[in-house]
Design an enzyme around this catalytic site. Structure first.
Site, short mmCIF file in Angstrom:
data_model
loop_
_atom_site.label_atom_id
_atom_site.label_comp_id
_atom_site.label_asym_id
_atom_site.label_seq_id
_atom_site.Cartn_x
_atom_site.Cartn_y
_atom_site.Cartn_z
N LYS A 10 -1.00 20.30 20.52
CA LYS A 10 0.19 19.71 21.16
C LYS A 10 0.16 20.08 22.63
O LYS A 10 -0.45 21.10 23.01
CB LYS A 10 1.46 20.25 20.50
CG LYS A 10 2.67 19.36 20.69
CD LYS A 10 2.72 18.22 19.69
CE LYS A 10 3.84 17.26 20.03
NZ LYS A 10 4.07 16.26 18.98
N ASP A 54 4.87 11.53 22.64
CA ASP A 54 5.94 12.28 21.97
C ASP A 54 7.17 12.04 22.84
O ASP A 54 7.21 11.04 23.58
CB ASP A 54 5.57 13.78 21.87
CG ASP A 54 6.52 14.56 20.95
OD1 ASP A 54 6.41 14.43 19.73
OD2 ASP A 54 7.40 15.29 21.46
P1 NDP Z 1 11.62 9.39 22.61
O1 NDP Z 1 11.45 10.05 23.94
O2 NDP Z 1 11.22 7.99 22.43
O3 NDP Z 1 13.15 9.51 22.15
C1 NDP Z 1 13.76 10.73 22.02
C2 NDP Z 1 15.23 10.52 21.66
O4 NDP Z 1 15.82 11.77 21.36
C3 NDP Z 1 16.05 9.94 22.81
O5 NDP Z 1 17.10 9.18 22.28
C4 NDP Z 1 16.55 11.20 23.51
O6 NDP Z 1 17.73 11.00 24.27
C5 NDP Z 1 16.85 12.07 22.32
N1 NDP Z 1 16.73 13.49 22.72
C6 NDP Z 1 15.66 14.10 23.29
N2 NDP Z 1 15.93 15.40 23.54
C7 NDP Z 1 17.20 15.58 23.11
C8 NDP Z 1 18.06 16.70 23.09
N3 NDP Z 1 17.66 17.89 23.56
N4 NDP Z 1 19.31 16.53 22.56
C9 NDP Z 1 19.71 15.33 22.08
N5 NDP Z 1 18.95 14.23 22.09
C10 NDP Z 1 17.72 14.37 22.58
O7 NDP Z 1 10.88 10.36 21.57
P2 NDP Z 1 10.36 10.05 20.10
O8 NDP Z 1 11.29 9.11 19.43
O9 NDP Z 1 8.93 9.74 20.19
O10 NDP Z 1 10.47 11.51 19.43
C11 NDP Z 1 11.64 11.94 18.75
C12 NDP Z 1 11.27 13.08 17.82
O11 NDP Z 1 10.27 12.63 16.88
C13 NDP Z 1 10.66 14.31 18.49
O12 NDP Z 1 11.03 15.47 17.77
C14 NDP Z 1 9.16 14.08 18.31
O13 NDP Z 1 8.43 15.29 18.36
C15 NDP Z 1 9.15 13.49 16.92
N6 NDP Z 1 7.93 12.75 16.58
C16 NDP Z 1 7.55 11.65 17.32
C17 NDP Z 1 6.43 10.96 16.95
C18 NDP Z 1 6.03 9.69 17.63
O14 NDP Z 1 5.12 9.01 17.11
N7 NDP Z 1 6.66 9.29 18.71
C19 NDP Z 1 5.55 11.43 15.86
C20 NDP Z 1 6.10 12.54 15.11
C21 NDP Z 1 7.23 13.18 15.50
P3 NDP Z 1 17.64 10.76 25.87
O15 NDP Z 1 17.26 9.33 26.02
O16 NDP Z 1 19.00 11.08 26.36
O17 NDP Z 1 16.60 11.72 26.37
#
Ligand code: NDP
Length: 454
Positions: free
Chosen positions: A135, A175
């Site tokens: 990572k 991510d």
């Molecule tokens: P994105 O950046 O596309 O979206 C993240 C979302 O989570 C946004 O809505 C963001 O809000 C919100 N967010 C981020 N940080 C916080 C926080 N501290 N408190 C509240 N809301 C928060 O990321 P992903 O959808 O890709 O990833 C989301 C999760 O899924 C993560 O844990 C990631 O590790 C996990 N994941 C992702 C994969 C992938 O293929 N993308 C694979 C496996 C796991 P805002 O817009 O305000 O920042």
């Protein structure tokens, strides 16, 4: 009497292991938490299988193969120099090249990436594909930056990272904060420096080696996993009310698949709060969210304004009544109190789309109430699984159809579910946390044993 004694011994084992880990890795709270969660299932299993104990396999698995930390300098649109930190934690490559996403978020530190890299080792093992775990990312915040600034940052980041990665060495992906725009800038820079067109990153655009369904895979896969858990109990998602957090990649495609399986989604969130839409997020409303988040990079409160629903600032959606919860934003977003509230409101299943979104205390509330709890390393493994298939397609210089890839995704999620059932069934309850940890551990551990002491 003997059960009580065994339990005491097991918790003492975990306590001793985690206390030593804390001494050696001070201040890395998320890493401590991730290891503790795995240790609770794996250490008792190791006690029963001394070959792993003698070779100190779990001790070895909690020390990364290597950590790279580097300076990333770039110039903003005003010509002002900016400095960020870049990280890549290559945790374990026993069963294949290192593989795992890059996160760009101001909150990250070494402990964040060590927790994510450690989890990735188990997750990748569960996918049945040959991938080690890694990572990385940066404390760079893409929010509020122009496209040109993001491009300059990504190019500066890759100018160092390229030395440490490669199609057979380490293959990063997206991510939080790293979507197709960032992956494209980084791939372009890698190719410019190296003059190699290889599958060195996944999540690429379809025109330059990306796999169909990669964008959808984590969300779709998580919903398939929950459907498997429910089917195992003779139930299904059809007609269920779901609460989803986040509004990024994972959340969007979770919503899409829940809708296609006949469920209803009533919430979405971002770091500023959540919206509650009692009549349900439709495909049309989801299109608005995709445009809002992926193109305009706006706030989820705009959904509330546009569709006349309520916005709740600065809180997660866990107080809303639901049958199924899909935490899809970030780590530790469901704490003990949230879990209690969800159980009280009748929640029967949780699918962790985000990585480690539930605290250890939250998990024990769910398991105590016999809620079907799909832990992230199993439930969200669909994303990395399709990344693995993107690597295969790149090596073979071909592209599978959307239908072919989605069928493979379904099969992989079913297979992960079966592994969890095999190793986690206890009477009439499947402990998916235990099942995923032990199944993920065995494949990597047996391979490490085969290599000898290295
Ligand atoms: P994105 O950046 O596309 O979206 C993240 C979302 O989570 C946004 O809505 C963001 O809000 C919100 N967010 C981020 N940080 C916080 C926080 N501290 N408190 C509240 N809301 C928060 O990321 P992903 O959808 O890709 O990833 C989301 C999760 O899924 C993560 O844990 C990631 O590790 C996990 N994941 C992702 C994969 C992938 O293929 N993308 C694979 C496996 C796991 P805002 O817009 O305000 O920042």
């Amino acid at each position: 009497m003997s059960t009580t004694l065994t339990k005491k011994t097991n918790s003492a084992l975990v306590e001793e292991f985690v206390s030593d880990l804390k001494k050696k890795n001070p201040g890395e709270n998320e890493f401590h938490q991730a290891v503790q969660e795995v240790a609770e299932s794996v250490l008792p299993f190791i006690e029963e299988n001394p070959k792993y104990k003698i070779a100190k396999i779990f001790e070895r698995m909690t020390v990364p193969d290597r950590i790279v930390i580097f300076r990333v300098c770039w110039e903003d649109d005003n010509g002002v120099a900016q400095v960020n930190r870049g990280y890549r934690i290559q945790f374990n490559n026993a069963i294949g090249p290192y593989k795992g996403g890059l996160r760009f978020h101001p909150s990250v530190n070494l402990g964040t990436f060590k927790f994510l890299g450690f989890e990735q080792v188990f997750k990748n093992s569960l996918t049945t594909l040959p991938m080690g775990g890694a990572k990385g990312g940066s404390d760079f915040d893409p929010k509020g930056k122009t496209d040109n600034e993001v491009m300059r940052f990504c190019q500066a980041f890759m100018t160092e990272l390229y030395r440490h990665i490669g199609a057979d060495v380490d293959v990063p992906a997206g991510d939080i904060g790293v979507g197709s725009r960032e992956v494209s800038y980084m791939f372009g820079q890698y190719k410019r420096i190296n003059n190699h067109f290889t599958g060195v990153l996944t999540g690429k655009g379809i025109n330059f080696g990306g796999s169909l369904i990669r964008t959808e895979a984590t969300g779709y896969g998580c919903v398939y996993f929950v459907e498997e858990m429910l089917n195992h109990r003779g139930d299904s998602i059809k007609g269920k009310t779901c609460v989803v957090s986040g509004s990024g990649n994972v959340a969007q495609y979770t919503v899409e698949k829940v809708l296609s399986l006949g469920g209803k989604v009533v919430t979405l969130s971002d770091s500023s709060g959540f919206i509650y839409d009692p009549s349900g997020v439709t495909l049309e409303k989801l299109e608005f969210v995709k445009e809002l988040k992926d193109v305009r990079r706006g706030r989820i409160s705009e959904y509330a304004e546009k569709f006349g629903v309520e916005f709740f600032p600065n809180q997660g959606p866990w107080s809303i009544r639901c049958d199924i919860a899909f935490p899809s934003a970030t780590q530790n977003e469901i704490v003990e109190e949230d879990a209690r509230q969800l159980v009280k409101n009748g929640c029967i299943a949780v699918g962790e789309g985000a990585n480690m979104p539930t605290t250890i205390e939250g998990i024990s509330i769910f398991s105590g109430a016999k809620v079907l709890f799909g832990p992230s390393k199993a439930a969200n493994a669909g994303g990395v699984a399709i990344s693995g298939l993107e690597m295969s397609q790149n090596s073979m210089r071909l592209r599978w159809t959307r239908e072919e890839v989605e069928e493979k995704l379904k099969t992989i999620m079913k297979d992960i579910h079966n592994q969890c059932v095999e190793h986690g069934t206890d009477g009439d309850y499947v402990d998916y946390v235990k099942g995923a940890n032990i199944a993920g551990f065995i494949k990597v551990a047996d391979t490490m044993l085969a290599y000898g002491i290295i």
